[in-house]
Design a protein around this motif. Structure first.
Motif, PDB file in Angstrom:
ATOM      1  N   TYR A 132       0.839  -1.204   0.000  1.00 44.53           N
ATOM      2  CA  TYR A 132       0.000   0.000   0.000  1.00 44.53           C
ATOM      3  C   TYR A 132       0.875   1.256   0.000  1.00 44.53           C
ATOM      4  O   TYR A 132       0.560   2.240  -0.672  1.00 44.53           O
ATOM      5  CB  TYR A 132      -0.920  -0.016   1.212  1.00 44.53           C
ATOM      6  N   GLN A 133       1.979   1.212   0.763  1.00 50.70           N
ATOM      7  CA  GLN A 133       2.899   2.348   0.785  1.00 50.70           C
ATOM      8  C   GLN A 133       3.588   2.529  -0.559  1.00 50.70           C
ATOM      9  O   GLN A 133       3.984   3.640  -0.914  1.00 50.70           O
ATOM     10  CB  GLN A 133       3.940   2.157   1.888  1.00 50.70           C
ATOM     11  N   ASP A 136       0.547   0.278  -4.480  1.00 49.51           N
ATOM     12  CA  ASP A 136       0.136  -0.920  -5.202  1.00 49.51           C
ATOM     13  C   ASP A 136      -1.084  -1.509  -4.488  1.00 49.51           C
ATOM     14  O   ASP A 136      -0.983  -2.521  -3.791  1.00 49.51           O
ATOM     15  CB  ASP A 136       1.280  -1.933  -5.241  1.00 49.51           C
ATOM     16  N   PRO A 137      -2.272  -0.882  -4.663  1.00 46.28           N
ATOM     17  CA  PRO A 137      -3.453  -1.369  -3.958  1.00 46.28           C
ATOM     18  C   PRO A 137      -3.883  -2.762  -4.398  1.00 46.28           C
ATOM     19  O   PRO A 137      -4.457  -3.510  -3.607  1.00 46.28           O
ATOM     20  CB  PRO A 137      -4.522  -0.331  -4.297  1.00 46.28           C
ATOM     21  N   VAL A 138      -3.600  -3.126  -5.642  1.00 41.62           N
ATOM     22  CA  VAL A 138      -3.973  -4.467  -6.114  1.00 41.62           C
ATOM     23  C   VAL A 138      -3.170  -5.524  -5.359  1.00 41.62           C
ATOM     24  O   VAL A 138      -3.724  -6.523  -4.865  1.00 41.62           O
ATOM     25  CB  VAL A 138      -3.745  -4.589  -7.638  1.00 41.62           C
ATOM     26  N   GLY A 139      -1.856  -5.308  -5.256  1.00 35.08           N
ATOM     27  CA  GLY A 139      -1.018  -6.234  -4.497  1.00 35.08           C
ATOM     28  C   GLY A 139      -1.402  -6.263  -3.036  1.00 35.08           C
ATOM     29  O   GLY A 139      -1.417  -7.326  -2.398  1.00 35.08           O
ATOM     30  N   ALA A 140      -1.722  -5.086  -2.483  1.00 32.16           N
ATOM     31  CA  ALA A 140      -2.115  -5.009  -1.075  1.00 32.16           C
ATOM     32  C   ALA A 140      -3.404  -5.787  -0.824  1.00 32.16           C
ATOM     33  O   ALA A 140      -3.503  -6.548   0.154  1.00 32.16           O
ATOM     34  CB  ALA A 140      -2.287  -3.556  -0.656  1.00 32.16           C
ATOM     35  N   MET A 141      -4.398  -5.615  -1.696  1.00 28.66           N
ATOM     36  CA  MET A 141      -5.666  -6.314  -1.522  1.00 28.66           C
ATOM     37  C   MET A 141      -5.487  -7.822  -1.646  1.00 28.66           C
ATOM     38  O   MET A 141      -6.099  -8.602  -0.900  1.00 28.66           O
ATOM     39  CB  MET A 141      -6.692  -5.823  -2.542  1.00 28.66           C
ATOM     40  N   ALA A 142      -4.643  -8.245  -2.575  1.00 28.51           N
ATOM     41  CA  ALA A 142      -4.404  -9.675  -2.741  1.00 28.51           C
ATOM     42  C   ALA A 142      -3.815 -10.278  -1.465  1.00 28.51           C
ATOM     43  O   ALA A 142      -4.226 -11.355  -1.015  1.00 28.51           O
ATOM     44  CB  ALA A 142      -3.470  -9.922  -3.926  1.00 28.51           C
ATOM     45  N   ASP A 143      -2.860  -9.563  -0.864  1.00 32.94           N
ATOM     46  CA  ASP A 143      -2.236 -10.070   0.371  1.00 32.94           C
ATOM     47  C   ASP A 143      -3.205 -10.029   1.546  1.00 32.94           C
ATOM     48  O   ASP A 143      -3.182 -10.920   2.406  1.00 32.94           O
ATOM     49  CB  ASP A 143      -0.980  -9.259   0.695  1.00 32.94           C
ATOM     50  N   LEU A 144      -4.055  -9.020   1.611  1.00 36.33           N
ATOM     51  CA  LEU A 144      -5.048  -8.954   2.677  1.00 36.33           C
ATOM     52  C   LEU A 144      -6.024 -10.119   2.577  1.00 36.33           C
ATOM     53  O   LEU A 144      -6.407 -10.716   3.602  1.00 36.33           O
ATOM     54  CB  LEU A 144      -5.795  -7.618   2.630  1.00 36.33           C
ATOM     55  N   HIS A 145      -6.418 -10.450   1.373  1.00 34.48           N
ATOM     56  CA  HIS A 145      -7.318 -11.593   1.193  1.00 34.48           C
ATOM     57  C   HIS A 145      -6.631 -12.893   1.611  1.00 34.48           C
ATOM     58  O   HIS A 145      -7.276 -13.783   2.188  1.00 34.48           O
ATOM     59  CB  HIS A 145      -7.797 -11.679  -0.255  1.00 34.48           C
TER      60      HIS A 145
END
Length: 207
Positions: A132-133, A136-145
């Motif tokens: 997120y920093q 890269d919100p797509v990568g962040a969302m994938a990791d959160l999921h």
């Protein structure tokens, strides 16, 4: 998180007989008197540490934000331990790199962690924070999921997911994520405030 009960030490006093007094007869097979033959009191067992399930149950029943914060802190400490000293050390170094804004190094270190502990929800959550920093919100969302698939009660991951969805103007799913946070930790006042502001935009004004 570890609590240890102190052992109780009881001293045994021996009663002496007056000089010249005759010791009462005793059966031939009777054991000899002595401190070692006296029954020793059982030492109290140390309190059992609460399991993660018990901590989440207590969190859901917390009566105040202060109480909830204390329990949430215990949960976060528990989630931050992988069971591998090497993985724990690497994640702590990744946190140091993150604090210095060396995000590429932080990602590299967390990648090593996940190679060792792919089922560690906290590591996925921490890498999402770095992504997120890095914008890269797509990568962040994938990791959160991934984190939530491993530990569906990870309230910080749900909060992060809500923030990313809000930033992408997906208010419906953001509200769902924030509501999930309160199901797990009902005393998060900042999330309550977000929901109060967001709910009329999604659900419509209350009549």
């Amino acid at each position: 998180m570890r609590f240890f009960a102190s052992a109780l030490i009881l001293s045994l006093s021996l009663v002496s007989h007056p000089v010249g007094a005759q010791e009462p007869a005793r059966p031939r097979d009777a054991p000899k008197d002595g401190p070692q033959d006296q029954a020793q009191p059982a030492k109290p067992s140390p309190p059992r540490a609460s399991s993660l399930d018990e901590l989440f149950e207590r969190l859901g029943k917390a009566q105040s934000e202060r109480e909830a914060k204390g329990i949430a802190s215990l949960i976060e400490r528990r989630l931050s331990r992988s069971g591998s000293d090497t993985a724990d050390l690497l994640l702590s170094r990744a946190a140091e790199a993150f604090g210095k804004k060396d995000f590429p190094l932080s990602i590299e270190l967390i990648d090593r962690v996940l190679a060792l502990q792919p089922n560690w929800a906290e590591a996925w959550y921490k890498r999402a924070t770095v992504f997120y920093q890095l914008d890269d919100p797509v990568g962040a969302m994938a990791d959160l999921h991934r984190a939530l698939k491993i530990e569906p009660r990870h309230f910080n991951a749900w909060t992060g997911l809500g923030h990313i969805l809000m930033a992408s103007d997906d208010k419906v799913r953001a509200l769902q994520a924030y509501r999930k946070v309160l199901e797990i930790n009902p005393q998060m006042d900042d999330v309550k405030t977000i929901i109060e502001r967001l709910r009329p935009q999604v659900d419509g004004q209350d009549l």
